[in-house]
Design a protein around this motif. Sequence first.
Motif, PDB file in Angstrom:
ATOM      1  N   ASN A 112      -3.019 -68.083 -98.456  1.00  0.00           N
ATOM      2  CA  ASN A 112      -3.372 -68.613 -97.003  1.00  0.00           C
ATOM      3  C   ASN A 112      -2.441 -69.920 -96.649  1.00  0.00           C
ATOM      4  OD1 ASN A 112      -5.040 -66.670 -96.496  1.00  0.00           O
ATOM      5  ND2 ASN A 112      -6.920 -67.897 -96.458  1.00  0.00           N
ATOM      6  N   LEU A 113      -1.355 -70.165 -97.567  1.00  0.00           N
ATOM      7  CA  LEU A 113      -0.622 -71.421 -97.177  1.00  0.00           C
ATOM      8  C   LEU A 113       0.784 -70.978 -97.277  1.00  0.00           C
ATOM      9  CD1 LEU A 113      -2.019 -73.411-100.408  1.00  0.00           C
ATOM     10  CD2 LEU A 113      -2.768 -73.639 -97.954  1.00  0.00           C
ATOM     11  N   CYS A 114       1.565 -71.927 -96.410  1.00  0.00           N
ATOM     12  CA  CYS A 114       2.818 -71.479 -96.033  1.00  0.00           C
ATOM     13  C   CYS A 114       3.739 -72.455 -97.144  1.00  0.00           C
ATOM     14  CB  CYS A 114       3.260 -72.203 -94.413  1.00  0.00           C
ATOM     15  SG  CYS A 114       4.858 -72.058 -94.142  1.00  0.00           S
ATOM     16  N   MET A 115       4.762 -71.601 -97.495  1.00  0.00           N
ATOM     17  CA  MET A 115       5.438 -72.317 -98.566  1.00  0.00           C
ATOM     18  C   MET A 115       6.585 -73.288 -97.949  1.00  0.00           C
ATOM     19  SD  MET A 115       6.132 -68.975-101.508  1.00  0.00           S
ATOM     20  CE  MET A 115       6.841 -68.138-100.024  1.00  0.00           C
ATOM     21  N   VAL A 116       6.703 -73.055 -96.801  1.00  0.00           N
ATOM     22  CA  VAL A 116       7.755 -73.833 -95.894  1.00  0.00           C
ATOM     23  C   VAL A 116       7.009 -74.650 -94.940  1.00  0.00           C
ATOM     24  CG1 VAL A 116       9.462 -72.666 -96.397  1.00  0.00           C
ATOM     25  CG2 VAL A 116       8.576 -72.059 -94.316  1.00  0.00           C
ATOM     26  N   TYR A 117       5.850 -75.119 -95.120  1.00  0.00           N
ATOM     27  CA  TYR A 117       4.915 -75.767 -94.338  1.00  0.00           C
ATOM     28  C   TYR A 117       5.780 -77.116 -93.609  1.00  0.00           C
ATOM     29  CZ  TYR A 117       0.895 -77.790 -92.070  1.00  0.00           C
ATOM     30  OH  TYR A 117      -0.050 -78.193 -91.057  1.00  0.00           O
ATOM     31  N   GLU A 118       6.352 -77.903 -94.292  1.00  0.00           N
ATOM     32  CA  GLU A 118       6.753 -78.975 -93.658  1.00  0.00           C
ATOM     33  C   GLU A 118       8.185 -78.566 -93.122  1.00  0.00           C
ATOM     34  OE1 GLU A 118       6.128 -78.702 -96.892  1.00  0.00           O
ATOM     35  OE2 GLU A 118       4.590 -80.172 -97.011  1.00  0.00           O
ATOM     36  N   ALA A 119       8.704 -77.546 -93.266  1.00  0.00           N
ATOM     37  CA  ALA A 119       9.896 -76.875 -92.480  1.00  0.00           C
ATOM     38  C   ALA A 119       9.593 -75.903 -91.425  1.00  0.00           C
ATOM     39  CB  ALA A 119      11.078 -76.471 -93.327  1.00  0.00           C
ATOM     40  N   ARG A 120       8.357 -75.484 -91.062  1.00  0.00           N
ATOM     41  CA  ARG A 120       8.081 -74.423 -90.348  1.00  0.00           C
ATOM     42  C   ARG A 120       8.339 -74.597 -88.962  1.00  0.00           C
ATOM     43  NH1 ARG A 120       3.874 -77.916 -90.388  1.00  0.00           N
ATOM     44  NH2 ARG A 120       2.517 -78.055 -88.718  1.00  0.00           N
ATOM     45  N   PRO A 121       8.734 -73.368 -88.551  1.00  0.00           N
ATOM     46  CA  PRO A 121       9.267 -73.124 -87.086  1.00  0.00           C
ATOM     47  C   PRO A 121       8.265 -73.691 -86.199  1.00  0.00           C
ATOM     48  CG  PRO A 121       9.609 -71.176 -88.140  1.00  0.00           C
ATOM     49  CD  PRO A 121       8.756 -71.750 -88.937  1.00  0.00           C
ATOM     50  N   ARG A 122       8.775 -73.991 -84.753  1.00  0.00           N
ATOM     51  CA  ARG A 122       7.974 -74.416 -83.776  1.00  0.00           C
ATOM     52  C   ARG A 122       6.638 -73.495 -83.562  1.00  0.00           C
ATOM     53  NH1 ARG A 122       9.814 -75.452 -77.633  1.00  0.00           N
ATOM     54  NH2 ARG A 122       7.927 -76.154 -76.671  1.00  0.00           N
ATOM     55  N   ALA A 123       6.889 -72.445 -83.420  1.00  0.00           N
ATOM     56  CA  ALA A 123       5.936 -71.576 -82.719  1.00  0.00           C
ATOM     57  C   ALA A 123       4.897 -71.499 -83.946  1.00  0.00           C
ATOM     58  CB  ALA A 123       6.515 -70.018 -83.030  1.00  0.00           C
ATOM     59  N   CYS A 124       5.264 -71.835 -85.228  1.00  0.00           N
ATOM     60  CA  CYS A 124       4.189 -71.789 -86.279  1.00  0.00           C
ATOM     61  C   CYS A 124       3.430 -73.240 -86.011  1.00  0.00           C
ATOM     62  CB  CYS A 124       4.705 -71.694 -87.556  1.00  0.00           C
ATOM     63  SG  CYS A 124       5.566 -70.026 -88.020  1.00  0.00           S
ATOM     64  N   ARG A 125       4.229 -74.341 -85.877  1.00  0.00           N
ATOM     65  CA  ARG A 125       3.482 -75.495 -85.736  1.00  0.00           C
ATOM     66  C   ARG A 125       2.687 -75.745 -84.636  1.00  0.00           C
ATOM     67  NH1 ARG A 125       8.866 -77.426 -86.096  1.00  0.00           N
ATOM     68  NH2 ARG A 125       8.757 -77.933 -83.957  1.00  0.00           N
ATOM     69  N   GLU A 126       3.045 -74.952 -83.555  1.00  0.00           N
ATOM     70  CA  GLU A 126       2.186 -75.326 -82.177  1.00  0.00           C
ATOM     71  C   GLU A 126       1.149 -74.039 -82.116  1.00  0.00           C
ATOM     72  OE1 GLU A 126       4.783 -75.519 -78.968  1.00  0.00           O
ATOM     73  OE2 GLU A 126       5.752 -77.371 -79.666  1.00  0.00           O
ATOM     74  N   PHE A 127       0.953 -72.951 -82.978  1.00  0.00           N
ATOM     75  CA  PHE A 127       0.076 -72.104 -82.954  1.00  0.00           C
ATOM     76  C   PHE A 127      -1.405 -72.706 -82.961  1.00  0.00           C
ATOM     77  CE2 PHE A 127      -2.640 -68.427 -83.976  1.00  0.00           C
ATOM     78  CZ  PHE A 127      -1.959 -67.366 -83.258  1.00  0.00           C
ATOM     79  N   PRO A 128      -2.208 -72.299 -82.181  1.00  0.00           N
ATOM     80  CA  PRO A 128      -2.423 -71.165 -81.344  1.00  0.00           C
ATOM     81  C   PRO A 128      -1.890 -71.514 -79.863  1.00  0.00           C
ATOM     82  CG  PRO A 128      -4.417 -71.836 -81.418  1.00  0.00           C
ATOM     83  CD  PRO A 128      -3.512 -72.751 -82.415  1.00  0.00           C
ATOM     84  N   HIS A 129      -1.171 -72.561 -79.755  1.00  0.00           N
ATOM     85  CA  HIS A 129      -0.480 -72.914 -78.507  1.00  0.00           C
ATOM     86  C   HIS A 129      -1.506 -72.925 -77.234  1.00  0.00           C
ATOM     87  CE1 HIS A 129       3.161 -71.170 -80.364  1.00  0.00           C
ATOM     88  NE2 HIS A 129       2.517 -70.196 -80.570  1.00  0.00           N
ATOM     89  N   LEU A 130      -2.411 -73.592 -77.472  1.00  0.00           N
ATOM     90  CA  LEU A 130      -3.545 -73.777 -76.524  1.00  0.00           C
ATOM     91  C   LEU A 130      -3.753 -75.364 -76.035  1.00  0.00           C
ATOM     92  CD1 LEU A 130      -6.703 -71.770 -78.293  1.00  0.00           C
ATOM     93  CD2 LEU A 130      -5.148 -71.085 -76.643  1.00  0.00           C
TER      94      LEU A 130
END
Length: 167
Positions: A112-130
């Motif tokens: 359940n963890l992102c291997m590139v968390y520190e470099a994740r794309p904007r869409a991932c950083r801002e999810f769920p966009h609320l």
Amino acid sequence: MLTDLVEIHRLTTMNRGDNLAFQRHLAAHHYPDGPFRILARTVEQQIDCTECANCCRQTRVSLSETEIAVIARYLGIEPREVVRQYTIPDAENSSARILLHSKDGCVFLDGNLCMVYEARPRACREFPHLSVSTRSLGSRVPSVFRRAGFCPIVYNVLESYKRLIGY
């Protein structure tokens, strides 16, 4: 807060008609975004995304050239290698790339963890966009409701918002 993914999916499917009516209600009444965003921030603070990571299994993420470069730097490889190893062409935009998915989700998802968390794309950083989106809720209602069936945050925000506005 409901966090059981099976139950959230079941309830969202069962209440599809009511949720469609709620979407129409929101479109017709033009509620201000402020209370919705405050509610969203409150719910986001109460749910640990690493307990779920369903967004990483269910959504497709388009990457900009800048995001590809950031991931490449983080991984210590060339951007062309990120493109080759970790993306596929976007069927809707031939010049864009989408993060590769396997049957288990995003190529960078480990458990359940992102291997590139520190470099994740904007869409991932801002999810769920609320709570962070610059676009109004009214322009995004259909996409928000689509996420309710797989994201505990979205599901709980929508259900709480129904109560908040007296729907």
